[in-house]
Design an enzyme around this catalytic site. Structure first.
Site, mmCIF file in Angstrom:
data_model
loop_
_atom_site.group_PDB
_atom_site.id
_atom_site.type_symbol
_atom_site.label_atom_id
_atom_site.label_comp_id
_atom_site.label_asym_id
_atom_site.label_seq_id
_atom_site.Cartn_x
_atom_site.Cartn_y
_atom_site.Cartn_z
ATOM 1 N N GLY A 72 37.744 2.920 -28.521
ATOM 2 C CA GLY A 72 36.792 3.544 -27.614
ATOM 3 C C GLY A 72 36.819 2.858 -26.258
ATOM 4 N N CYS A 103 41.285 -1.381 -32.504
ATOM 5 C CA CYS A 103 40.901 -1.723 -31.137
ATOM 6 C C CYS A 103 39.390 -1.999 -31.063
ATOM 7 C CB CYS A 103 41.339 -0.606 -30.187
ATOM 8 S SG CYS A 103 41.437 -1.138 -28.454
ATOM 9 N N TYR A 104 38.606 -1.146 -30.426
ATOM 10 C CA TYR A 104 37.152 -1.327 -30.355
ATOM 11 C C TYR A 104 36.552 -1.444 -31.756
ATOM 12 C CZ TYR A 104 32.225 -0.169 -29.355
ATOM 13 O OH TYR A 104 30.864 -0.176 -29.275
ATOM 14 N N HIS A 192 46.981 0.323 -31.166
ATOM 15 C CA HIS A 192 46.859 1.705 -31.652
ATOM 16 C C HIS A 192 48.102 2.086 -32.467
ATOM 17 C CE1 HIS A 192 43.236 2.881 -29.404
ATOM 18 N NE2 HIS A 192 43.668 2.049 -28.481
ATOM 19 N N GLU A 194 48.467 4.698 -34.196
ATOM 20 C CA GLU A 194 48.567 6.152 -34.299
ATOM 21 C C GLU A 194 49.414 6.783 -33.203
ATOM 22 O OE1 GLU A 194 44.693 5.396 -31.964
ATOM 23 O OE2 GLU A 194 45.928 4.414 -33.478
ATOM 24 N N SER A 247 40.982 38.806 -33.353
ATOM 25 C CA SER A 247 41.355 38.737 -31.938
ATOM 26 C C SER A 247 42.803 39.132 -31.710
ATOM 27 C CB SER A 247 41.146 37.304 -31.419
ATOM 28 O OG SER A 247 42.077 36.429 -32.033
ATOM 29 N N GLY A 248 43.583 39.149 -32.792
ATOM 30 C CA GLY A 248 45.019 39.387 -32.650
ATOM 31 C C GLY A 248 45.806 38.090 -32.635
ATOM 32 N N GLY A 249 45.101 36.953 -32.686
ATOM 33 C CA GLY A 249 45.762 35.660 -32.702
ATOM 34 C C GLY A 249 46.000 35.159 -34.114
ATOM 35 N N VAL A 250 46.661 34.009 -34.199
ATOM 36 C CA VAL A 250 46.998 33.431 -35.492
ATOM 37 C C VAL A 250 45.745 33.049 -36.271
ATOM 38 C CG1 VAL A 250 48.153 31.487 -36.631
ATOM 39 C CG2 VAL A 250 49.199 32.550 -34.620
ATOM 40 N N ASP A 251 44.799 32.422 -35.595
ATOM 41 C CA ASP A 251 43.644 31.839 -36.280
ATOM 42 C C ASP A 251 42.789 32.892 -36.993
ATOM 43 O OD1 ASP A 251 44.644 29.609 -34.982
ATOM 44 O OD2 ASP A 251 43.196 29.736 -33.344
ATOM 45 N N SER A 252 42.376 33.916 -36.242
ATOM 46 C CA SER A 252 41.514 34.931 -36.855
ATOM 47 C C SER A 252 42.271 35.737 -37.905
ATOM 48 C CB SER A 252 40.931 35.863 -35.784
ATOM 49 O OG SER A 252 41.952 36.584 -35.118
ATOM 50 N N LYS A 401 46.166 23.574 -35.733
ATOM 51 C CA LYS A 401 46.944 24.812 -35.595
ATOM 52 C C LYS A 401 48.172 24.830 -36.503
ATOM 53 C CE LYS A 401 46.650 27.742 -32.751
ATOM 54 N NZ LYS A 401 46.042 29.112 -32.736
#
Length: 546
Positions: A72, A103-104, A192, A194, A247-252, A401
């Site tokens: 942080g 770290c923090y 870090h 990661e 919506s026409g997207g991948v998620d929905s 995603k």
């Protein structure tokens, strides 16, 4: 909470109890916190990220096997510096929970247990070399004397360790780089692991979680699918109906397919044309829904309603709120019509909210806000009215995603659909800066965007790019076209590469490609005489301009 947390029992809210095999990250505001979550999931281990100032009760209810305290921007000496709740370390010790401070997070452990954290004589930022000092748990029995390059980002340092702790690695400057108290299951890294700038960082996390903590690398998308289906079936009564906003997207689309698998024909999908769609999006999407996905979808043309509400609105947050509110109003109206047809009210609304949406819409501890600094609200998490009549189902809320795409493949969603670039919920409203109804900004943007995307596809670059789009700026510039002086609009092209949308780099196009695209735009789109390219990564910028 995440219904994908598997266990022997549940508290009835989708939160698993018992042996969860969960790694919980407590977020203290580091720009890298989400990367910890991602890296652990890449090891086939479930990880979740929550505010570092969450109550002890909420942490205990998740029943983690490991807790990681993130980095942080704060100093542990700063007034109001965020910290874990009172009794957390005692809870961890009593319940056999491993704790790793990064770290923090490491400095918090040192300070809270009676050690000393002070301003470092030599601050360490960027790539640094460390050396492992002896046999230890963090790096393994054979690691003594190993050198590795890591990414440091700290001004304070631990100068005196609490009783029972051992320094297991130092920087070449002599600063403490890693500590552990194996009997209490407490560990700390001053760097870090990661980030990719720590080349051995992923192996350190793997060794710590799998070998030291005994976590099983058995988290799979198939498990997520089965658990989500079970949770949805438990949430939606046998006679209740659900509306899904497509919506026409991948998620929905993946969310709808998942819910359809759980409850079948009691799912009713609606696609709303809000007047903020891309070039011929409505026709293309509806054709795909019917011919490839075989989902029964009702199309509602509400473009006039949305644009009337947006007229004169320039503030991006206000635009998002208005769009979110209008969507809900339309879904309520759709629900009323559906009630007349079914003889009962639909109860739920499905949305394709993803984990980055949730993280970005919540602020980090220590910012003076109730949660993380709000980068932007998303219409699916920030624009919902308090009196909304429909209850939400968000089956993808804790997935990134790329994980949603994996889930979609298991559900047999067509690959062409899964590879579609992300498109924001508010649509072109956040790509026309300022008033979206002014002049013919939307039509100009649609044409520019279509030329840009089609050129990318023709060049065989589409699958190499995470997201590409055009932005309409509320400025005009002087130009010369057809031997005449012009005063026309400016557009921006943006293309990025990313793993999850949380961080991104701009895509480096071949010079000739850019020349061809700019020529096509200026020759074919009336009203544009200047094209710019956005070469800003995230951070410092977000993906979208608004």
């Amino acid at each position: 909470m995440d219904p994908a947390v598997k266990s022997n029992a549940s508290n009835g809210n989708g939160v698993a109890r018992g042996t969860s095999n969960l790694v919980l990250i407590l977020d203290y505001g580091s720009q890298y916190t989400h990367l910890i979550t991602r890296r652990i999931r890449q090891l086939s281990v479930l990880s979740l990220c929550v505010s570092g100032t969450n109550s002890l009760d909420s942490i205990a209810k998740l029943n983690p096997s490991v807790v990681i305290l993130s980095g942080g921007p704060h100093s542990v000496h700063s007034p109001g510096a965020p910290s874990f709740p009172d009794g957390f370390l005692e809870y961890a010790e009593e319940n056999g929970v491993f704790v790793l401070g990064i770290c923090y997070g490491m400095q918090l452990i040192v300070q809270k247990l009676g050690g000393v954290v002070d301003v470092g004589e030599k601050q360490e930022y960027g790539k640094m070399e460390i050396v492992v000092e002896g046999e230890c748990g963090l790096y393994g029995a054979e690691a003594a004397g190993w050198h590795q390059v890591v990414w440091m980002s700290h001004g304070d340092e631990a100068v005196k360790l609490p009783e029972g702790f051992t320094v297991v690695a130092r920087s070449l400057q002599g600063s403490v780089a890693a500590i552990e108290n194996r009997s209490r299951r407490l560990y700390g890294l001053q760097y870090h692991p990661e980030v990719t700038h720590s080349p051995q960082g992923m192996e350190t996390l793997r060794h710590f979680l799998l070998d030291v903590c005994g976590i099983s690398a058995d988290w799979k998308m198939q498990d997520v699918l089965e658990e989500e289906v079970k949770v949805i079936k438990g949430m939606v009564g046998p006679d209740e109906h659900v509306i899904c906003a497509l919506s026409g997207g991948v998620d929905s689309t993946v969310a709808a397919t998942l819910v359809h698998k759980a409850i079948g024909d009691r799912l009713h999908c609606v696609f709303v044309d809000n007047g903020l769609l891309r070039y011929k999006e409505r026709e293309r999407v509806m054709s795909t829904f019917e011919s490839e996905l075989h989902l029964p979808v009702t199309c509602v043309d509400a473009s006039e309603q949305f644009l009337n509400k947006l007229k004169g609105v320039k503030d991006p947050e206000m635009k998002r709120k208005i769009i979110g509110h209008e969507f809900i109003c339309i879904f309520d109206e759709f629900a009323i019509e559906l009630e007349k047809k079914l003889g009962k009210k639909p109860t739920f609304l499905v949305q394709g909210t993803l984990y980055p949406d949730v993280i970005e819409s919540c602020p980090p501890p220590g910012s003076g806000m109730t949660h993380s600094h709000t980068i932007k609200s998303h219409h699916n998490v920030g624009g919902l009215p308090k009196d909304m009549k429909l209850k939400l189902i968000e089956p993808l809320k804790f997935l990134f995603k790329d994980e949603v795409r994996k889930l979609g493949r298991i559900l047999n969603v067509p690959e062409s659909f899964l590879k579609r670039h992300p498109f924001p919920g508010p649509g072109l409203a956040v790509r026309v800066l300022g008033d979206v109804t002014e002049g013919n900004a939307l039509e100009i943007l649609r044409q520019v965007d279509e030329i840009f995307i089609q050129s990318i596809k023709e060049a065989g670059l589409y699958d190499s790019i995470w997201q590409a789009f055009a932005v309409f700026l509320p400025v005009q510039s002087v130009g010369v076209q057809g031997d005449q002086r012009t005063h026309s609009h400016v557009v921006v092209l943006r293309a990025i590469t990313s793993e999850d949308g949380m961080t991104a780099d701009w895509y480096y196009f071949d010079h000739k490609f850019l020349i061809d695209v700019v020529r096509k735009i200026c020759n074919n789109v009336r009203g544009v005489n200047r094209v710019c390219q956005d070469i800003t990564s995230k951070p410092p910028a977000t993906v979208e301009w608004e």
